[in-house]
Design an enzyme around this catalytic site. Sequence first.
Site, short mmCIF file in Angstrom:
data_model
loop_
_atom_site.label_atom_id
_atom_site.label_comp_id
_atom_site.label_asym_id
_atom_site.label_seq_id
_atom_site.Cartn_x
_atom_site.Cartn_y
_atom_site.Cartn_z
N HIS A 48 -70.63 30.56 -50.95
CA HIS A 48 -70.75 29.56 -49.90
C HIS A 48 -71.87 29.94 -48.94
O HIS A 48 -71.66 30.73 -48.02
CB HIS A 48 -69.42 29.41 -49.16
CG HIS A 48 -68.40 28.71 -49.97
ND1 HIS A 48 -68.26 27.34 -49.96
CD2 HIS A 48 -67.51 29.17 -50.87
CE1 HIS A 48 -67.29 26.99 -50.80
NE2 HIS A 48 -66.83 28.08 -51.37
N GLU A 101 -73.08 28.23 -46.63
CA GLU A 101 -72.92 27.57 -45.33
C GLU A 101 -72.08 28.34 -44.33
O GLU A 101 -72.01 27.97 -43.17
CB GLU A 101 -72.30 26.17 -45.55
CG GLU A 101 -70.85 26.16 -45.98
CD GLU A 101 -70.60 26.34 -47.46
OE1 GLU A 101 -69.46 26.12 -47.89
OE2 GLU A 101 -71.55 26.72 -48.21
N CYS A 123 -69.98 26.34 -55.36
CA CYS A 123 -68.64 26.71 -55.83
C CYS A 123 -68.11 25.65 -56.80
O CYS A 123 -68.61 25.54 -57.91
CB CYS A 123 -67.71 26.98 -54.64
SG CYS A 123 -66.22 27.90 -55.08
#
Length: 184
Positions: free
Chosen positions: A161, A163, A73
């Site tokens: 993202h 994660e 990002c």
Amino acid sequence: MTRIVVIDLHGQFTHLERRALRDIGVDTEIVSAEEPADEVEADGVVLSGGPDMDRVGNAPDYLDLDVPVFGICLGMQLIASELDGAVGGGDYGGYADVDVEIVDDEDPLVGSLAPETRVWASHADEVKSLPEGFAQTATSDVCGIEAMSNPEADLYGVQWHPEVAHTERGDEVFENFVEICESA
């Protein structure tokens, strides 16, 4: 053991990036963006997400460490802006599920996700034009450049993202980055 540091750009998910790496067996820690790059020992660097470019500290210096760098990002936007790409506001603001098309199935970071994947992303800002030497590796109907790559320079980025639990196959992206670091 491979050591990858996560540079904290003040994103709300930075701790999850570290956890994702730790969970796949990587020696990892979160490092302040104020830490001088030449004082950090690592086989790879993750530039975390974050709220804005005004708080990136010494993070641009990590691009010169001669180790693979993976921007997430804001981290991807930082890579683009530092290397003369363009970053600007997106048409869609906050976080949302996005269907991403992988346009380069041989890319070492995201190619294994081809032909498409579902991700969690913010598009308040996004890369508008690629820096020289980079290729677009993913796109969506929300954002033209969802991922970019320069394998020659070992620089990679994704707008989304990997994660977070909302992203499908996010661990695979981290595993691919570990492979990149181990073969660099």
